[in-house]
Design an enzyme around this catalytic site. Structure first.
Site, PDB file in Angstrom:
ATOM      1  CB  CYS A 199      -2.538   2.171   3.519  1.00 15.87           C
ATOM      2  SG  CYS A 199      -2.885   0.488   4.093  1.00 15.87           S
ATOM      3  CG  HIS A 278       7.047   9.944   9.420  1.00 12.81           C
ATOM      4  ND1 HIS A 278       6.910   9.312  10.636  1.00 12.81           N
ATOM      5  CD2 HIS A 278       7.591   9.031   8.575  1.00 12.81           C
ATOM      6  CE1 HIS A 278       7.364   8.072  10.528  1.00 12.81           C
ATOM      7  NE2 HIS A 278       7.779   7.877   9.299  1.00 12.81           N
ATOM      8  CG  HIS A 367     -14.259  15.706  -7.101  1.00  5.58           C
ATOM      9  ND1 HIS A 367     -15.576  15.371  -7.306  1.00  5.58           N
ATOM     10  CD2 HIS A 367     -13.934  16.600  -8.077  1.00  5.58           C
ATOM     11  CE1 HIS A 367     -16.036  16.019  -8.371  1.00  5.58           C
ATOM     12  NE2 HIS A 367     -15.054  16.772  -8.851  1.00  5.58           N
ATOM     13  CG  HIS A 371      -6.438   4.332   2.840  1.00  3.27           C
ATOM     14  ND1 HIS A 371      -6.393   3.348   1.868  1.00  3.27           N
ATOM     15  CD2 HIS A 371      -6.125   3.718   4.012  1.00  3.27           C
ATOM     16  CE1 HIS A 371      -6.064   2.199   2.435  1.00  3.27           C
ATOM     17  NE2 HIS A 371      -5.892   2.396   3.725  1.00  3.27           N
ATOM     18  CG  ASN A 404      -7.386  -1.414   3.191  1.00  2.00           C
ATOM     19  OD1 ASN A 404      -6.630  -0.994   2.320  1.00  2.00           O
ATOM     20  ND2 ASN A 404      -7.191  -1.153   4.478  1.00  2.00           N
TER      21      ASN A 404
END
Length: 495
Positions: A199, A278, A367, A371, A404
Site C-alpha cells: 500500500c 524499509h 494537513h 493511509h 482501503n
C-alpha cells in the site's frame, strides 16, 4: 542563473580567453600590459561561469504536481455492509465462525454503506479470472487517466515518464504498456511498472518520478496508483486472511507531475521531500507481517500478522527520525535530540523512566494524509502523533466512503482536503503510507496556490461533499434482519 544561461556565459568567456592570449597586433608595452589585465579578467570570468554552470547543474530540478484525479466507480458497484456480508456468505465456502468473524471486523472497520466492489465480485457465482481482473483494472486506470488528461489539457506527446503501481496484479504486457498503447505515447517514453510493494507503493512511485525528472528535462511524469480486487478476494477460512475481505475495495488515482518551470504558475503543489523506510532487512518479523500466500486448501489470500501494528510503529519511528530534521523547527529538533541523548547516556534506567519524545509535527505541517489502512491504524497514528479529529478527518472519511483502496488512498485524502476548501497557499501536506516488506514512506508537499474546492473541483467527492464528515463510532452494528439467512448461506458449519 539557469543552466542554459551559464553554459552560454562559459562559451563566451572561453572564446574571449582564446582571443586574449594572442596579442600579436599590440606592439607597445602598454598594450601588452592591458592585454595581461584583460587576460586575467577573462580567465576570472571563465572560472566564474564554470562555477555557476556547475552550481546550476547540481541544483535539483523542482517537481510540481499539476493536478490529480481519483476514480469514482458507478453506483452499480456500491454495496452496503449488510449486502457485502450476505454476498460473502453466498459466494464463498465460509464456515459459520468465519462469517461471524468477518461480520465483527466489518462492524469495527470504519467503512460506510457505499463502498465499491468490481462487477466480478458482485455476481453469483463470483467471476474471479484473468479476463475480469483486466476489465476491472482497465476501467480504473483508463478512468483516472482520461479525467486527468481532460483536467490538465496536457498533450500525450509531452509525457516523458509513465509509472504505474499495482501490487497484487501484474499482467503481461504490463500496466505501463497498457497505458502507452491506449494513449499512443511516444516511443521513447520512460516507463516503470511497480508490483508487490504494498500500500505504500504510491509514494515509492512519486519518489521514482522525482528522480527521473532530475534526469529528463522539460517533461511530464504520469503516475497511476491502483490495486486489483477481482483476483484477491479470499474465499477460505484462515482467519489472518479474512481481514482483507472486510477492508479492501475498488479504486485508483492518477497524478501528473512536471519539472517544467512554466507549470509552476498553475500547479497545485511542489514536492519538498520524500523519505522511504524499509524495515525488511532489520528483522524477519517486519518482512513477514504482510504476505500473500495459500491456505491449506489452496485458496490464495493476503495474511496479516498480529504484530502488524507493532511493526508499523517501528517503521514510523524510523521514518520520522529521518523526516523530522527536514521539516521541524529547531526547538522541536532539540527536544527530540535531548530525549534521545538522555536515554542513551543514562542507560536502562532512563529508558524505563523516560518515554520516547514524539515531535509535534503540527508545528511544521498543516494537513495529514495517512493511509486509510483500517480503523486501528488511524487510531494508533492519531494517538502517537497527537493529531486532532480535524487532522484525521480526510483519512477517516476516505476509509468510510471508499474503504482501503491501497496505494491510491492518499490521493482520495488529498482530494478531500481540496474539496473541503482546506488547502491554502503555503500549506504543507504530509502523506504517510505503510506497505508490505515492511515499509513506511512519506512525502511532503507545499501548496503553490489555494484550492477553493466545491463541487467544481471535488473530484470523487462531488456527490458526498455536503453530507461529510459524519461521526463513525468504534463499533457500528450491521442492520440486517436476514442474519439467519446469512448463516444458512454460509452453510452454518463450525470449525
Amino acid at each position: 542563473m539557469d543552466s542554459l544561461a551559464a553554459a552560454h556565459l562559459l562559451a563566451f568567456a572561453t572564446l574571449l580567453l582564446v582571443v586574449a592570449v594572442s596579442p600579436s597586433s599590440l606592439a607597445d608595452a602598454v598594450a601588452r600590459e592591458a592585454c595581461e589585465h584583460a587576460r586575467a579578467l577573462v580567465a576570472a570570468a571563465a572560472c566564474f561561469a564554470a562555477a555557476a554552470y556547475a552550481y546550476a547543474m547540481s541544483r535539483p530540478r523542482p517537481v510540481y504536481l499539476v493536478d490529480l484525479a481519483g476514480y469514482k466507480p458507478a453506483a452499480s458497484h456500491e454495496a452496503t455492509r449488510a449486502k457485502s456480508v450476505r454476498h460473502f456468505a453466498a459466494a464463498g465456502n465460509f464456515t459459520g465462525e468465519s462469517m461471524s468473524f468477518q461480520r465483527r471486523m466489518m462492524e469495527r472497520s470504519g467503512l460506510g454503506e457505499a463502498t465499491h466492489f468490481p462487477a466480478s465480485l458482485l455476481s453469483l457465482p463470483v467471476d474471479m479470472c484473468l479476463r475480469t481482473a483486466r476489465e476491472e483494472s482497465e476501467a480504473v486506470v483508463f478512468g483516472v487517466v482520461d479525467e486527468l488528461l481532460a483536467k490538465t489539457g496536457v498533450a500525450v506527446a509531452d509525457i516523458g515518464v509513465v509509472i504505474v503501481n499495482s501490487s497484487l496484479f501484474s499482467p503481461t504486457p504490463s500496466f505501463t504498456s497498457l497505458v502507452v498503447n491506449r494513449y499512443g505515447l511516444r516511443h521513447d517514453v520512460v516507463s516503470h511498472n511497480l508490483s508487490g510493494m504494498g500500500c505504500s507503493a504510491g509514494i515509492i512511485a512519486i519518489d521514482l518520478a522525482k528522480h527521473l525528472l532530475q534526469v529528463h528535462a522539460d517533461t511530464y511524469a504520469l503516475v497511476v496508483s491502483t490495486e486489483n480486487i477481482t483476483l484477491n478476494a479470499y474465499l477460505g477460512n484462515y482467519r489472518p486472511m479474512l481481514v482483507t475481505n472486510t477492508l479492501f475495495r475498488m479504486g485508483g488515482a492518477a497524478v501528473l507531475l512536471s519539472n517544467r518551470h512554466a507549470e509552476r504558475s498553475r500547479a497545485k503543489y511542489q514536492l519538498m521531500h520524500t523519505v522511504r523506510t524499509h524495515r525488511g532487512g532489520a528483522c524477519d518479523r517486519s518482512y513477514g507481517c504482510v504476505t500473500q500466500e495459500e491456505d491449506e486448501h489452496g485458496n490464495v489470500g493476503v495474511s496479516l500478522s498480529k504484530e502488524l501494528m507493532s511493526v508499523a510503529g517501528d517503521a514510523l519511528r524510523t521514518n520520522i527520525t529521518t523526516l523530522g530534521p527536514l521539516v521541524l523547527p529547531l526547538s522541536e529538533q532539540l527536544r527530540f535530540l535531548s530525549t534521545v541523548l538522555r536515554r542513551r547516556v543514562l542507560g536502562r534506567r532512563a529508558k524505563s523512566g523516560t518515554k520516547p519524545y514524539v515531535p509535534d509535527f503540527r508545528l511544521a505541517l498543516d494537513h495529514f494524509c495517512i493511509h486509510a489502512g483500517g480503523r486501528g491504524v488511524l487510531d494508533e497514528l492519531e494517538r502517537s502523533l497527537g493529531l486532532s479529529a480535524w487532522h484525521m478527518e480526510p483519512s477517516r472519511m476516505t476509509l468510510y466512503r471508499f474503504g482501503n483502496t491501497s496505494s491510491s488512498s492518499l490521493w482520495y485524502e488529498l482530494a478531500y482536503c481540496e474539496a473541503k476548501g482546506r488547502i491554502r497557499r503555503g500549506d504543507r501536506v504530509w502523506q504517510i503510507a505503510f506497505g508490505s516488506g515492511f515499509k513506511c514512506n512519506s512525502a511532503v508537499w507545499k501548496a503553490l496556490r489555494s484550492v477553493d474546492g466545491g463541487e467544481a473541483d471535488a473530484g470523487p467527492w462531488a456527490q458526498d461533499l455536503d453530507r461529510l464528515p459524519v461521526h463513525v463510532p468504534k463499533v457500528v452494528p450491521i442492520d440486517d434482519d436476514d442474519d439467519d439467512d446469512v448463516v444458512e448461506a454460509g452453510h452454518g458449519r463450525s470449525e
